[in-house]
Write an enzyme that holds these catalytic residues in place. Structure first.
Site, PDB file in Angstrom:
ATOM      1  N   SER A  34       9.013   4.321  -3.237  1.00  0.00           N
ATOM      2  CA  SER A  34       8.830   5.660  -2.666  1.00  0.00           C
ATOM      3  C   SER A  34      10.052   6.543  -2.891  1.00  0.00           C
ATOM      4  O   SER A  34      11.177   6.056  -3.059  1.00  0.00           O
ATOM      5  CB  SER A  34       8.545   5.559  -1.169  1.00  0.00           C
ATOM      6  OG  SER A  34       7.420   4.745  -0.945  1.00  0.00           O
TER       7      SER A  34
HETATM    8  N1  SAM Z   1       7.965  -0.159   0.328  1.00  0.00           N
HETATM    9  C1  SAM Z   1       7.949  -0.264  -1.099  1.00  0.00           C
HETATM   10  C2  SAM Z   1       9.340  -0.172  -1.698  1.00  0.00           C
HETATM   11  O1  SAM Z   1      10.319  -0.020  -0.947  1.00  0.00           O
HETATM   12  O2  SAM Z   1       9.444  -0.297  -2.924  1.00  0.00           O
HETATM   13  C3  SAM Z   1       7.036   0.723  -1.762  1.00  0.00           C
HETATM   14  C4  SAM Z   1       5.626   0.441  -1.467  1.00  0.00           C
HETATM   15  S1  SAM Z   1       4.472   1.012  -2.677  1.00  0.00           S
HETATM   16  C5  SAM Z   1       4.418   2.731  -2.344  1.00  0.00           C
HETATM   17  C6  SAM Z   1       2.992   0.352  -1.925  1.00  0.00           C
HETATM   18  C7  SAM Z   1       2.909  -1.155  -2.024  1.00  0.00           C
HETATM   19  O3  SAM Z   1       1.864  -1.593  -1.161  1.00  0.00           O
HETATM   20  C8  SAM Z   1       2.533  -1.650  -3.425  1.00  0.00           C
HETATM   21  O4  SAM Z   1       3.472  -2.577  -3.870  1.00  0.00           O
HETATM   22  C9  SAM Z   1       1.169  -2.274  -3.224  1.00  0.00           C
HETATM   23  O5  SAM Z   1       0.917  -3.380  -4.072  1.00  0.00           O
HETATM   24  C10 SAM Z   1       1.244  -2.686  -1.767  1.00  0.00           C
HETATM   25  N2  SAM Z   1      -0.057  -2.903  -1.120  1.00  0.00           N
HETATM   26  C11 SAM Z   1      -1.218  -2.197  -1.241  1.00  0.00           C
HETATM   27  N3  SAM Z   1      -2.173  -2.736  -0.473  1.00  0.00           N
HETATM   28  C12 SAM Z   1      -1.615  -3.798   0.165  1.00  0.00           C
HETATM   29  C13 SAM Z   1      -2.104  -4.767   1.087  1.00  0.00           C
HETATM   30  N4  SAM Z   1      -3.363  -4.783   1.529  1.00  0.00           N
HETATM   31  N5  SAM Z   1      -1.238  -5.709   1.525  1.00  0.00           N
HETATM   32  C14 SAM Z   1       0.040  -5.753   1.100  1.00  0.00           C
HETATM   33  N6  SAM Z   1       0.551  -4.883   0.217  1.00  0.00           N
HETATM   34  C15 SAM Z   1      -0.267  -3.905  -0.237  1.00  0.00           C
END
Ligand code: SAM
Length: 214
Positions: free
Chosen positions: A62
């Site tokens: 993000s």
């Molecule tokens: N917090 C992260 C960072 O500091 O890099 C960025 C997060 S990114 C915007 C969103 C993340 O949520 C992705 O890696 C995606 O694979 C994960 N995601 C989506 N659905 C999910 C789920 N049901 N459970 C766990 N992770 C999930």
């Protein structure tokens, strides 16, 4: 990378303070965690600019402001237990861990979970990274004082609310338009929950199930 501390300080001074991020613990963490080590090498030079960056399989780390804003909205104190849904690169976890929180973080894509686990451990951050479907939360370590969801969610999952401690706070980018979200803070109190809405934002979606590349 040369002078990353200078870039990180500039990021705090030019992107966070002017947008009213005021919590000193958050600003200190954002100035101290080496964000360039959480992005693919080819983006290292861009790590401190004012935008999200790709981290693989269409996922993103993000934008710095959003990380800082959500962390500030958590109103977390050192020693608290926090659950993050959406580990991604592990950067948000590192910020929380730097602030002295005990962190559990769930990621649905196996190689992202594995990379984040190794990166965090190499950098000395004691974060529990779990490969799983974060819609279920992570019951094993519940209850949590704080929960932070870093993917766009249609709703606040009942299991997150269940795993949140009384007086706990949950921060989630909740869908409010097609493809658009708004940061929602939900506080769990003995008489029920109260909601407060903050910034409009844009996140990749929270998806069901897990993904295995290995
Ligand atoms: N917090 C992260 C960072 O500091 O890099 C960025 C997060 S990114 C915007 C969103 C993340 O949520 C992705 O890696 C995606 O694979 C994960 N995601 C989506 N659905 C999910 C789920 N049901 N459970 C766990 N992770 C999930």
């Amino acid at each position: 990378m040369n002078d990353w501390r200078l870039d990180a300080s500039k990021m705090v001074e030019e992107q966070l303070i002017p947008r009213n991020v005021r919590d000193m613990a958050v600003l200190r963490a954002m100035a101290s965690v080496p964000r360039h080590l959480f992005v693919p090498r080819r983006y290292a030079e861009d790590a401190y600019i004012d935008r999200p960056l790709p981290i693989g399989d269409r996922q993103t780390i993000s934008q710095p402001y959003i990380v800082a804003r959500m962390t500030e909205l958590l109103e977390a104190r050192s020693g608290m237990k926090v659950l993050e849904i959406g580990t991604g690169s592990g950067y948000q976890s590192a910020i929380l861990s730097f602030m002295g929180l005990q962190v559990w973080s769930v990621e649905r894509i196996d190689f992202l979970a594995e990379r984040a686990r190794k990166r965090l451990s190499d950098l000395g951050f004691a974060v529990h990274v779990i490969h799983g479907d974060g819609r279920m939360g992570f019951a094993d370590a519940a209850p949590y004082d704080r929960i932070i969801v870093t993917a766009a969610s249609e709703r606040v999952e009942p299991l997150w609310e269940e795993q949140l401690a009384l007086e706990g706070r949950l921060v989630v980018p909740k869908d409010v338009t097609t493809g658009g979200q708004r940061l929602l803070v939900r506080r769990k109190e003995d008489r029920g929950c109260t909601d407060t809405w903050y910034d409009y934002c844009r996140f990749v979606p929270l998806l069901g199930g897990t993904v295995e590349f290995f």
